[in-house]
Design a protein around this motif. Sequence first.
Motif, PDB file in Angstrom:
ATOM      1  N   THR A  85      43.840  37.061  41.773  1.00 58.54           N
ATOM      2  CA  THR A  85      44.081  38.046  40.706  1.00 58.54           C
ATOM      3  C   THR A  85      43.391  37.653  39.402  1.00 58.54           C
ATOM      4  O   THR A  85      42.904  38.513  38.665  1.00 58.54           O
ATOM      5  CB  THR A  85      45.585  38.198  40.477  1.00 58.54           C
ATOM      6  OG1 THR A  85      46.231  38.472  41.721  1.00 58.54           O
ATOM      7  CG2 THR A  85      45.886  39.332  39.504  1.00 58.54           C
ATOM      8  N   GLU A  86      43.326  36.360  39.119  1.00 59.83           N
ATOM      9  CA  GLU A  86      42.703  35.916  37.868  1.00 59.83           C
ATOM     10  C   GLU A  86      41.204  36.240  37.862  1.00 59.83           C
ATOM     11  O   GLU A  86      40.668  36.714  36.853  1.00 59.83           O
ATOM     12  CB  GLU A  86      42.935  34.417  37.677  1.00 59.83           C
ATOM     13  CG  GLU A  86      44.403  34.041  37.517  1.00 59.83           C
ATOM     14  CD  GLU A  86      44.582  32.549  37.354  1.00 59.83           C
ATOM     15  OE1 GLU A  86      43.553  31.827  37.408  1.00 59.83           O
ATOM     16  OE2 GLU A  86      45.733  32.106  37.166  1.00 59.83           O
ATOM     17  N   GLU A  87      40.525  35.985  38.958  1.00 60.94           N
ATOM     18  CA  GLU A  87      39.103  36.293  39.015  1.00 60.94           C
ATOM     19  C   GLU A  87      38.856  37.797  38.946  1.00 60.94           C
ATOM     20  O   GLU A  87      37.882  38.243  38.321  1.00 60.94           O
ATOM     21  CB  GLU A  87      38.500  35.718  40.295  1.00 60.94           C
ATOM     22  CG  GLU A  87      38.515  34.202  40.355  1.00 60.94           C
ATOM     23  CD  GLU A  87      37.893  33.680  41.637  1.00 60.94           C
ATOM     24  OE1 GLU A  87      37.462  34.530  42.457  1.00 60.94           O
ATOM     25  OE2 GLU A  87      37.831  32.455  41.815  1.00 60.94           O
ATOM     26  N   LEU A  88      39.711  38.577  39.586  1.00 56.75           N
ATOM     27  CA  LEU A  88      39.560  40.030  39.518  1.00 56.75           C
ATOM     28  C   LEU A  88      39.783  40.550  38.101  1.00 56.75           C
ATOM     29  O   LEU A  88      39.062  41.448  37.631  1.00 56.75           O
ATOM     30  CB  LEU A  88      40.543  40.693  40.487  1.00 56.75           C
ATOM     31  CG  LEU A  88      40.453  42.226  40.598  1.00 56.75           C
ATOM     32  CD1 LEU A  88      39.075  42.650  41.059  1.00 56.75           C
ATOM     33  CD2 LEU A  88      41.531  42.752  41.544  1.00 56.75           C
ATOM     34  N   ALA A  89      40.759  39.986  37.389  1.00 53.63           N
ATOM     35  CA  ALA A  89      41.006  40.404  36.007  1.00 53.63           C
ATOM     36  C   ALA A  89      39.857  39.999  35.093  1.00 53.63           C
ATOM     37  O   ALA A  89      39.473  40.750  34.185  1.00 53.63           O
ATOM     38  CB  ALA A  89      42.315  39.792  35.516  1.00 53.63           C
ATOM     39  N   LYS A  90      39.287  38.839  35.322  1.00 56.86           N
ATOM     40  CA  LYS A  90      38.147  38.404  34.524  1.00 56.86           C
ATOM     41  C   LYS A  90      36.940  39.301  34.756  1.00 56.86           C
ATOM     42  O   LYS A  90      36.210  39.648  33.818  1.00 56.86           O
ATOM     43  CB  LYS A  90      37.810  36.959  34.871  1.00 56.86           C
ATOM     44  CG  LYS A  90      36.733  36.347  33.982  1.00 56.86           C
ATOM     45  CD  LYS A  90      36.376  34.948  34.455  1.00 56.86           C
ATOM     46  CE  LYS A  90      37.599  34.028  34.396  1.00 56.86           C
ATOM     47  NZ  LYS A  90      37.230  32.634  34.759  1.00 56.86           N
ATOM     48  N   TYR A  91      36.734  39.703  35.996  1.00 56.22           N
ATOM     49  CA  TYR A  91      35.605  40.592  36.309  1.00 56.22           C
ATOM     50  C   TYR A  91      35.814  41.980  35.702  1.00 56.22           C
ATOM     51  O   TYR A  91      34.870  42.586  35.178  1.00 56.22           O
ATOM     52  CB  TYR A  91      35.436  40.684  37.821  1.00 56.22           C
ATOM     53  CG  TYR A  91      34.324  41.621  38.260  1.00 56.22           C
ATOM     54  CD1 TYR A  91      33.004  41.262  38.103  1.00 56.22           C
ATOM     55  CD2 TYR A  91      34.615  42.858  38.828  1.00 56.22           C
ATOM     56  CE1 TYR A  91      31.975  42.103  38.506  1.00 56.22           C
ATOM     57  CE2 TYR A  91      33.605  43.715  39.230  1.00 56.22           C
ATOM     58  CZ  TYR A  91      32.277  43.323  39.074  1.00 56.22           C
ATOM     59  OH  TYR A  91      31.271  44.171  39.462  1.00 56.22           O
ATOM     60  N   ALA A  92      37.046  42.492  35.732  1.00 60.30           N
ATOM     61  CA  ALA A  92      37.321  43.803  35.148  1.00 60.30           C
ATOM     62  C   ALA A  92      37.224  43.765  33.624  1.00 60.30           C
ATOM     63  O   ALA A  92      36.788  44.735  32.990  1.00 60.30           O
ATOM     64  CB  ALA A  92      38.713  44.280  35.569  1.00 60.30           C
ATOM     65  N   GLU A  93      37.579  42.645  33.019  1.00 64.13           N
ATOM     66  CA  GLU A  93      37.480  42.521  31.561  1.00 64.13           C
ATOM     67  C   GLU A  93      36.034  42.483  31.100  1.00 64.13           C
ATOM     68  O   GLU A  93      35.696  42.987  30.027  1.00 64.13           O
ATOM     69  CB  GLU A  93      38.213  41.266  31.105  1.00 64.13           C
ATOM     70  CG  GLU A  93      38.221  41.072  29.595  1.00 64.13           C
ATOM     71  CD  GLU A  93      38.933  39.796  29.198  1.00 64.13           C
ATOM     72  OE1 GLU A  93      38.960  39.494  27.989  1.00 64.13           O
ATOM     73  OE2 GLU A  93      39.460  39.103  30.110  1.00 64.13           O
TER      74      GLU A  93
END
Length: 371
Positions: free
Chosen positions: A110-118
């Motif tokens: 989830t952290e990597e996905l949130a970083k990519y979306a940000e």
Amino acid sequence: MSRPLRIPKPQTPLHLYRHLLRETSYLPPLARPSVHKQIRNRFERDSGYDQDKNPKHIRQGHHELRALRAANSGDLVRMRRVLLRAFGRIGRRRRELVSHLVQRDTPTNTEELAKYAEALAGNYKNLDWLDEWDVEKLRMYARSQLQAGLNNPPKAPITDNQTAPEKILPTENAWGRPLPKKLARTKLKKMWKSLAEKIMPPLPKKEWETLKAIVQGTVQGPWLPPPRRPLARGMSENAQPQEGQAWAWQSYAIKPVAVVDLPTNRKNKLLSGAVDDNTPTGDPDPVGCHKYTPRAWRRMLGTIWQLSATMTKKPEGDGSCITWGKQLHQPLSANAGNMEFFTDFPDVEAPKVEDKGRRSRNPKPEAKVEG
């Protein structure tokens, strides 16, 4: 070393395809699958064209066939180019490996996905191909290639400024006004593209390890190319050349001698496979024809290995581990017959050092005091 076979020129695309695959079978086993795949893909891609209306694909195929025959016959320059294409240092495979390098990793949590979306937030309408690249990974690999100091690469060397295009991007135009966003984005994409064109992309780990084992002499299994099979002859054909054949004087009568004798030139004999029957001393050897030995193959593959690297992701934390091929040159030890020259060799004396800790190169003479 072997001369190219004097086989009749292929007339149909399928015949040319078979000749190309036959020459591919005489390459080293590690480089053979890549070249075989490129030939098969290009044949399948160009099979739908009308060869009578567009014969450029046939001409290109004949050109590649002559180059492969010359490389297998002892042309080191053409063989090095074939190996550079096979291991992705130039050509189509290099572009495929570079596209795999700049591709973003799939988020695993989830952290990597949130970083990519940000990173892409608020910019969905203006996305381009540079947004799909992992520029940080490309920057890290480019700096690693710059520090490796590659020897005789097929591409231009990378400079330090190219690894940080955003720092050298101009902020003003020629009139001193702020640079427009669209123009700045175009310049930035051009800089990243020029950097990617100089990249020597990483090889798969298994292929890189096999290449390393060949260079270091620890490979297991066959790695040398097979010997060339003899040309098949029919039962009615005579193996000995016929004497008293008529001289084809018509070509010399209507064309210059240099044009007629061009295939038998020593510089072109590896490409044409022609035999010079007009030289009184016999058929001369072609220029630049070398004999392939295991040592020669290791040296050629060693130059390719030093231009390649392997890239593995670290198990903990961000970043990747990049390892370049680097062959250590260690001097050989003297044999038993030459050890007598090193047994009684005197020890080297240590240089004299002054009190200040500096070596005295030109000591000044002591001044004489009178009286």
